[in-house]
Design a protein around this motif. Structure first.
Motif, short mmCIF file in Angstrom:
data_model
loop_
_atom_site.label_atom_id
_atom_site.label_comp_id
_atom_site.label_asym_id
_atom_site.label_seq_id
_atom_site.Cartn_x
_atom_site.Cartn_y
_atom_site.Cartn_z
N PRO A 176 0.81 -1.22 0.00
CA PRO A 176 0.00 0.00 0.00
C PRO A 176 0.84 1.27 0.00
N ASN A 177 1.33 1.63 -1.17
CA ASN A 177 2.10 2.86 -1.30
C ASN A 177 1.83 3.43 -2.69
N LYS A 178 2.33 4.62 -2.93
CA LYS A 178 2.02 5.30 -4.18
C LYS A 178 3.01 5.00 -5.31
N ASN A 179 4.18 4.47 -4.98
CA ASN A 179 5.17 4.27 -6.03
C ASN A 179 5.96 2.99 -5.77
N PRO A 180 5.60 1.85 -6.41
CA PRO A 180 4.50 1.74 -7.37
C PRO A 180 3.18 1.50 -6.66
N LYS A 181 2.09 1.67 -7.37
CA LYS A 181 0.77 1.48 -6.78
C LYS A 181 0.35 0.02 -6.82
N LEU A 182 1.07 -0.80 -6.12
CA LEU A 182 0.70 -2.20 -5.99
C LEU A 182 -0.02 -2.34 -4.66
N VAL A 183 -1.32 -2.16 -4.66
CA VAL A 183 -2.09 -2.00 -3.44
C VAL A 183 -2.67 -3.32 -2.95
N LEU A 184 -3.31 -4.07 -3.84
CA LEU A 184 -4.06 -5.24 -3.43
C LEU A 184 -3.17 -6.45 -3.19
N SER A 185 -3.54 -7.27 -2.22
CA SER A 185 -2.82 -8.51 -1.98
C SER A 185 -3.31 -9.58 -2.95
N VAL A 186 -2.56 -10.66 -3.05
CA VAL A 186 -2.98 -11.78 -3.90
C VAL A 186 -4.32 -12.32 -3.42
N GLN A 187 -4.47 -12.49 -2.13
CA GLN A 187 -5.71 -13.05 -1.60
C GLN A 187 -6.91 -12.14 -1.85
N GLU A 188 -6.72 -10.83 -1.75
CA GLU A 188 -7.81 -9.90 -2.04
C GLU A 188 -8.27 -10.03 -3.49
N GLY A 189 -7.32 -10.22 -4.38
CA GLY A 189 -7.67 -10.42 -5.79
C GLY A 189 -8.42 -11.72 -6.00
N LEU A 190 -7.92 -12.79 -5.37
CA LEU A 190 -8.61 -14.08 -5.48
C LEU A 190 -10.03 -13.97 -4.94
N ASN A 191 -10.19 -13.29 -3.83
CA ASN A 191 -11.53 -13.15 -3.24
C ASN A 191 -12.50 -12.46 -4.19
N GLN A 192 -11.99 -11.47 -4.91
CA GLN A 192 -12.84 -10.79 -5.89
C GLN A 192 -13.35 -11.76 -6.95
N TRP A 193 -12.45 -12.61 -7.45
CA TRP A 193 -12.85 -13.53 -8.51
C TRP A 193 -13.70 -14.68 -7.98
N VAL A 194 -13.44 -15.11 -6.76
CA VAL A 194 -14.30 -16.12 -6.15
C VAL A 194 -15.74 -15.61 -6.06
N LYS A 195 -15.88 -14.36 -5.67
CA LYS A 195 -17.21 -13.75 -5.58
C LYS A 195 -17.82 -13.55 -6.96
N ALA A 196 -17.04 -12.99 -7.89
CA ALA A 196 -17.56 -12.71 -9.23
C ALA A 196 -17.96 -13.98 -9.97
N ASP A 197 -17.21 -15.07 -9.77
CA ASP A 197 -17.48 -16.33 -10.45
C ASP A 197 -18.47 -17.21 -9.69
N GLY A 198 -18.90 -16.74 -8.51
CA GLY A 198 -19.87 -17.50 -7.74
C GLY A 198 -19.34 -18.82 -7.21
N CYS A 199 -18.07 -18.85 -6.79
CA CYS A 199 -17.44 -20.09 -6.33
C CYS A 199 -17.69 -20.32 -4.84
#
Length: 289
Positions: A176-199
């Motif tokens: 979580p910083n501005k340079n570079p803007k790599l904010v999200l964790s791997v698990q947060e990204g996975l959670n998004q797709w688990v929800k979006a794909d209805g898993c």
């Protein structure tokens, strides 16, 4: 803008072939990604087309690089990275045009188009899945997590990620910083797709592969984590590594030093192709010109 295209011997049959777009990471380009991923070999064996598109200039001032020279590119993958983000480069539109251009030159099975990439190229793969899901059958990201705060795909997209908890460049837990803007964790990204794909939110963890003592993989592990029971038969998967770095698994190119140790317990080209070939779009996507 441009791309490189590798055509396997299977194209001589004249039958439409699957297509993989393979995207380079920041400060790299399509030529270097072709060398690093070594995917041409898998393409020839398995009979799919593989293209290596070029992004756009990553920064105003480039770090001297005797190999990449001035061809140091990046992608607008959401929160990452560099000039492509600040200039709002339409990389989704560009990659859709790459698919159409390839299809105009050689037969492509447009129901079987897949995207992968390294680092920000992997992040861009996720962006394509989120924003052009009618065109992409499945994606795989190597060392690059989701960099879009909220995703809204129009269909369930199968996703696979390869990522080491010891990645020194793109942190597994996010940065979580501005340079570079790599904010999200791997698990947060996975959670998004688990929800979006209805898993199912309960993952299945396969038996961990452990590097043998005295081998090049000593001290390393690889564990396949999968989320199943998704809509339309999709799956969200993670190859979770320990002991390796910011590298393309199975490749001997671009390892050591600042990027960390290579990973030989899993071959990304082989693993993602086994994943990809399980999926195709329900119908051919609309034509993009």
């Amino acid at each position: 803008r441009s791309y490189r295209l590798h055509v396997p011997p299977a194209a001589l049959t004249g039958k439409p072939l699957p297509l993989i777009l393979n995207l380079a990471g920041d400060t790299q380009n399509g030529f270097l990604q072709e060398i690093q991923s070594q995917m041409d070999t898998s393409s020839d064996t398995e009979g799919y087309l593989v293209a290596y598109p070029n992004g756009t200039r990553i920064s105003v001032v480039l770090t001297p690089d005797p190999i990449a020279k001035q061809a140091q590119y990046g992608w607008d993958a959401g929160l990452c990275c560099g000039l492509p983000v600040t200039k709002h480069v339409n990389d989704v539109g560009f990659l859709l045009k790459v698919i159409s251009d390839i299809a105009s030159r050689t037969p492509v099975d447009l129901r079987r188009v897949y995207i992968t990439g390294m680092s920000s190229g992997g992040m861009m793969s996720y962006a394509m899945a989120a924003e052009a899901s009618r065109h992409i059958a499945a994606i795989a990201s190597v060392s690059g997590q989701v960099e879009i705060p909220t995703i809204h795909p129009t269909r369930a997209v199968p996703t696979m990620e390869f990522h080491s908890v010891n990645d020194p460049i793109v942190a597994f837990k996010g940065s979580p910083n501005k340079n570079p803007k790599l904010v999200l964790s791997v698990q947060e990204g996975l959670n998004q797709w688990v929800k979006a794909d209805g898993c199912s939110t309960t993952p299945h963890k396969a038996k961990t592969i452990v590097g043998a003592t005295g081998s090049t993989s000593a001290g390393q592990t690889a564990t396949l984590v999968t989320y199943t029971h998704c809509r339309s038969g999709a799956e969200v998967a993670l190859w979770r590594f320990t002991g390796s770095g910011h590298v393309w698994p199975g490749s001997s190119i671009n390892t050591g030093g600042a990027v960390g140790r290579g990973m030989d317990l899993v071959n990304a080209d082989q693993a993602m192709w086994q994943f990809f070939k399980r999926y195709s779009l329900p119908k051919a996507p609309p034509t993009t010109t």
